[in-house]
Design a protein around this motif. Structure first.
Motif, short mmCIF file in Angstrom:
data_model
loop_
_atom_site.label_atom_id
_atom_site.label_comp_id
_atom_site.label_asym_id
_atom_site.label_seq_id
_atom_site.Cartn_x
_atom_site.Cartn_y
_atom_site.Cartn_z
N GLY A 232 51.22 0.75 56.50
CA GLY A 232 50.77 1.76 55.70
C GLY A 232 49.48 1.85 55.51
N ASP A 233 48.76 1.02 55.56
CA ASP A 233 47.35 1.13 55.18
C ASP A 233 46.51 1.56 56.80
OD1 ASP A 233 47.01 -0.18 52.79
OD2 ASP A 233 46.77 -2.01 53.60
N LEU A 234 47.17 1.25 57.89
CA LEU A 234 46.87 1.79 59.09
C LEU A 234 47.32 3.44 59.21
CD1 LEU A 234 45.62 1.62 61.83
CD2 LEU A 234 47.94 0.75 62.77
N LYS A 235 48.37 3.78 58.83
CA LYS A 235 48.82 4.95 58.75
C LYS A 235 48.04 6.01 57.96
CE LYS A 235 52.58 8.15 57.43
NZ LYS A 235 51.87 9.28 57.17
N SER A 236 47.60 5.42 56.86
CA SER A 236 46.42 6.22 56.11
C SER A 236 45.29 6.45 56.61
CB SER A 236 46.55 5.41 54.75
OG SER A 236 47.72 5.54 53.82
N ALA A 237 44.75 5.26 57.20
CA ALA A 237 43.52 5.27 57.93
C ALA A 237 43.46 6.37 59.18
CB ALA A 237 43.16 4.02 58.56
N ILE A 238 44.58 6.35 59.82
CA ILE A 238 44.62 7.25 61.00
C ILE A 238 45.02 8.90 60.59
CG2 ILE A 238 46.31 7.77 62.92
CD1 ILE A 238 46.82 4.85 63.29
N ASP A 239 45.54 8.97 59.54
CA ASP A 239 45.76 10.32 58.88
C ASP A 239 44.56 10.69 58.66
OD1 ASP A 239 48.70 10.29 59.34
OD2 ASP A 239 48.94 9.66 57.28
N ALA A 240 43.57 9.97 58.10
CA ALA A 240 42.32 10.34 57.53
C ALA A 240 41.24 10.64 58.63
CB ALA A 240 41.90 9.40 56.74
N LEU A 241 41.53 10.19 60.11
CA LEU A 241 40.79 10.81 61.09
C LEU A 241 40.86 12.42 61.15
CD1 LEU A 241 41.60 8.07 63.69
CD2 LEU A 241 39.50 8.11 62.66
N ASP A 242 39.82 12.85 61.76
CA ASP A 242 39.84 14.27 62.06
C ASP A 242 40.82 14.37 63.28
OD1 ASP A 242 37.76 14.97 60.25
OD2 ASP A 242 36.24 14.84 61.66
N GLY A 243 41.39 15.31 63.39
CA GLY A 243 42.37 15.97 64.68
C GLY A 243 41.85 15.58 65.98
N VAL A 244 40.54 15.91 65.95
CA VAL A 244 39.82 15.70 67.25
C VAL A 244 39.69 14.23 67.59
CG1 VAL A 244 37.23 15.55 66.42
CG2 VAL A 244 37.89 16.70 68.51
N LEU A 245 39.70 13.42 66.78
CA LEU A 245 39.68 11.94 66.93
C LEU A 245 41.16 11.30 66.76
CD1 LEU A 245 36.70 10.73 64.93
CD2 LEU A 245 37.01 11.31 67.49
N ARG A 246 41.90 11.85 66.01
CA ARG A 246 43.49 11.40 65.70
C ARG A 246 44.33 11.77 66.88
NH1 ARG A 246 44.37 13.84 61.60
NH2 ARG A 246 45.45 15.65 62.40
#
Length: 79
Positions: free
Chosen positions: A17-31
């Motif tokens: 879940g922490d990884l999911k939150s961190a990935i979700d927080a990335l800008d779309g251009v990086l995510r």
């Protein structure tokens, strides 16, 4: 190619879940390149072709995404 939201949801489990939150927080251009490469198994060339950008640009975005994720996850561990 599946929509980005579907890719994101299929890659996560409750244990990370922490990884999911961190990935979700990335800008779309990086995510999006991150998800395609590391969650869907695309090669850098496939990511580049899918997104219509250069392989060098993909590599740059992946590096920036990894750095941001490392920083975010390291900060969470310290709290």
């Amino acid at each position: 190619m599946r929509p980005a939201d579907e890719i994101a949801e299929s890659a996560y489990t409750p244990e990370n879940g922490d990884l999911k939150s961190a990935i979700d927080a990335l800008d779309g251009v990086l995510r999006i390149p991150f998800l395609l490469k590391y969650m869907e198994g695309y090669s850098e060339k496939e990511v580049a072709n899918t997104l219509g950008i250069t392989v060098a640009n993909v590599k740059s975005r992946l590096l920036r995404a990894r750095r941001k994720l490392k920083k975010e996850l390291t900060e969470e561990e310290l709290e």
